[in-house]
Design a protein around this motif. Structure first.
Motif, PDB file in Angstrom:
ATOM      1  N   PHE A 163       0.078   8.231  -0.095  1.00 36.33           N
ATOM      2  CA  PHE A 163      -1.095   8.348  -0.995  1.00 36.33           C
ATOM      3  C   PHE A 163      -2.235   8.211  -0.151  1.00 36.33           C
ATOM      4  O   PHE A 163      -3.038   9.185  -0.091  1.00 36.33           O
ATOM      5  CB  PHE A 163      -1.270   7.425  -2.133  1.00 36.33           C
ATOM      6  CG  PHE A 163      -2.408   7.377  -2.876  1.00 36.33           C
ATOM      7  CD1 PHE A 163      -2.798   8.447  -3.600  1.00 36.33           C
ATOM      8  CD2 PHE A 163      -3.351   6.474  -2.628  1.00 36.33           C
ATOM      9  CE1 PHE A 163      -3.952   8.433  -4.364  1.00 36.33           C
ATOM     10  CE2 PHE A 163      -4.674   6.565  -3.194  1.00 36.33           C
ATOM     11  CZ  PHE A 163      -4.825   7.560  -4.080  1.00 36.33           C
ATOM     12  N   TYR A 164      -2.172   7.254   0.789  1.00 32.66           N
ATOM     13  CA  TYR A 164      -3.469   7.373   1.663  1.00 32.66           C
ATOM     14  C   TYR A 164      -3.564   8.168   2.818  1.00 32.66           C
ATOM     15  O   TYR A 164      -4.484   8.603   3.366  1.00 32.66           O
ATOM     16  CB  TYR A 164      -3.521   5.795   2.267  1.00 32.66           C
ATOM     17  CG  TYR A 164      -4.069   4.922   1.416  1.00 32.66           C
ATOM     18  CD1 TYR A 164      -5.492   4.747   0.985  1.00 32.66           C
ATOM     19  CD2 TYR A 164      -3.298   3.877   0.591  1.00 32.66           C
ATOM     20  CE1 TYR A 164      -5.835   4.129  -0.304  1.00 32.66           C
ATOM     21  CE2 TYR A 164      -3.754   3.067  -0.344  1.00 32.66           C
ATOM     22  CZ  TYR A 164      -4.881   3.159  -0.762  1.00 32.66           C
ATOM     23  OH  TYR A 164      -5.436   1.991  -1.596  1.00 32.66           O
ATOM     24  N   ASP A 165      -2.184   8.626   3.395  1.00 35.58           N
ATOM     25  CA  ASP A 165      -2.192   9.746   4.129  1.00 35.58           C
ATOM     26  C   ASP A 165      -2.684  11.079   3.532  1.00 35.58           C
ATOM     27  O   ASP A 165      -3.427  12.050   4.350  1.00 35.58           O
ATOM     28  CB  ASP A 165      -0.708   9.973   4.753  1.00 35.58           C
ATOM     29  CG  ASP A 165      -0.555   8.820   5.699  1.00 35.58           C
ATOM     30  OD1 ASP A 165      -1.270   7.931   5.954  1.00 35.58           O
ATOM     31  OD2 ASP A 165       0.656   8.658   5.803  1.00 35.58           O
ATOM     32  N   GLU A 166      -2.530  11.423   2.492  1.00 34.67           N
ATOM     33  CA  GLU A 166      -2.632  12.477   1.781  1.00 34.67           C
ATOM     34  C   GLU A 166      -4.117  12.433   1.569  1.00 34.67           C
ATOM     35  O   GLU A 166      -4.897  13.718   1.948  1.00 34.67           O
ATOM     36  CB  GLU A 166      -2.146  12.589   0.469  1.00 34.67           C
ATOM     37  CG  GLU A 166      -2.317  14.090  -0.481  1.00 34.67           C
ATOM     38  CD  GLU A 166      -1.714  13.975  -1.471  1.00 34.67           C
ATOM     39  OE1 GLU A 166      -2.411  14.758  -2.269  1.00 34.67           O
ATOM     40  OE2 GLU A 166      -0.565  13.317  -1.799  1.00 34.67           O
ATOM     41  N   LEU A 167      -4.952  11.433   1.319  1.00 35.51           N
ATOM     42  CA  LEU A 167      -6.315  11.327   1.092  1.00 35.51           C
ATOM     43  C   LEU A 167      -6.991  11.583   2.268  1.00 35.51           C
ATOM     44  O   LEU A 167      -8.288  12.233   2.469  1.00 35.51           O
ATOM     45  CB  LEU A 167      -6.773   9.830   0.691  1.00 35.51           C
ATOM     46  CG  LEU A 167      -6.477   9.508  -0.876  1.00 35.51           C
ATOM     47  CD1 LEU A 167      -7.004   7.914  -1.004  1.00 35.51           C
ATOM     48  CD2 LEU A 167      -7.127  10.471  -1.661  1.00 35.51           C
ATOM     49  N   SER A 168      -6.527  11.097   3.494  1.00 28.98           N
ATOM     50  CA  SER A 168      -7.352  11.365   4.717  1.00 28.98           C
ATOM     51  C   SER A 168      -6.670  12.687   5.318  1.00 28.98           C
ATOM     52  O   SER A 168      -7.373  12.979   6.394  1.00 28.98           O
ATOM     53  CB  SER A 168      -6.855  10.007   5.875  1.00 28.98           C
ATOM     54  OG  SER A 168      -5.414  10.229   5.953  1.00 28.98           O
TER      55      SER A 168
ATOM     56  N   GLU B  37      -3.906  13.587   6.395  1.00 29.17           N
ATOM     57  CA  GLU B  37      -2.575  13.595   7.487  1.00 29.17           C
ATOM     58  C   GLU B  37      -1.458  13.799   6.726  1.00 29.17           C
ATOM     59  O   GLU B  37      -0.232  13.785   7.369  1.00 29.17           O
ATOM     60  CB  GLU B  37      -2.701  12.077   7.960  1.00 29.17           C
ATOM     61  CG  GLU B  37      -3.904  11.615   8.648  1.00 29.17           C
ATOM     62  CD  GLU B  37      -4.057  10.351   9.234  1.00 29.17           C
ATOM     63  OE1 GLU B  37      -2.916   9.635   9.278  1.00 29.17           O
ATOM     64  OE2 GLU B  37      -4.908   9.825   9.744  1.00 29.17           O
TER      65      GLU B  37
ATOM     66  N   ALA C 223       0.761  -1.124   0.039  1.00 29.53           N
ATOM     67  CA  ALA C 223      -0.046   0.001   0.121  1.00 29.53           C
ATOM     68  C   ALA C 223       0.925   1.332   0.062  1.00 29.53           C
ATOM     69  O   ALA C 223       1.941   1.359   0.629  1.00 29.53           O
ATOM     70  CB  ALA C 223      -0.974  -0.042   1.238  1.00 29.53           C
ATOM     71  N   ASP C 224       0.374   2.238  -0.637  1.00 32.65           N
ATOM     72  CA  ASP C 224       1.273   3.659  -0.772  1.00 32.65           C
ATOM     73  C   ASP C 224       0.740   4.188   0.313  1.00 32.65           C
ATOM     74  O   ASP C 224      -0.354   5.038   0.367  1.00 32.65           O
ATOM     75  CB  ASP C 224       0.890   4.111  -2.067  1.00 32.65           C
ATOM     76  CG  ASP C 224       1.904   5.484  -2.386  1.00 32.65           C
ATOM     77  OD1 ASP C 224       2.307   5.863  -1.367  1.00 32.65           O
ATOM     78  OD2 ASP C 224       1.781   5.961  -3.324  1.00 32.65           O
ATOM     79  N   LYS C 225       1.526   4.255   1.526  1.00 37.35           N
ATOM     80  CA  LYS C 225       1.002   4.985   2.783  1.00 37.35           C
ATOM     81  C   LYS C 225       1.039   6.665   2.671  1.00 37.35           C
ATOM     82  O   LYS C 225       0.027   7.065   3.026  1.00 37.35           O
ATOM     83  CB  LYS C 225       1.942   4.757   3.974  1.00 37.35           C
ATOM     84  CG  LYS C 225       1.842   5.448   5.201  1.00 37.35           C
ATOM     85  CD  LYS C 225       2.379   4.947   6.230  1.00 37.35           C
ATOM     86  CE  LYS C 225       2.246   5.729   7.681  1.00 37.35           C
ATOM     87  NZ  LYS C 225       1.239   6.605   7.742  1.00 37.35           N
TER      88      LYS C 225
END
Length: 63
Positions: free
Chosen positions: A55-60, A62, A51-53
């Protein structure tokens, strides 16, 4: 029910069935309702990708 609600017998029966199905669904625990989803997800093959951490941090928000 049809006479009391001013509807047709067909509509009254359909409404009663919908209400009964909803009552049965509400009686199921969250665990029981989620089990089919868990089984379906678990049946998917692993991709092997990480998983691209970032990327997901940016979506949430964070990142």
């Amino acid at each position: 029910m049809a006479a009391r609600t001013g509807s047709t017998k067909t509509y009254a029966v359909a409404r009663a069935l919908r209400n009964e199905l909803q009552r049965l669904d509400d009686a199921m625990s969250l665990r029981e309702r989620l089990r089919p989803v868990q089984v379906r997800v678990a049946s998917r093959p692993a991709t092997g990708l990480d998983a691209d951490k970032a990327f997901y941090d940016e979506l949430s928000g964070e990142g």
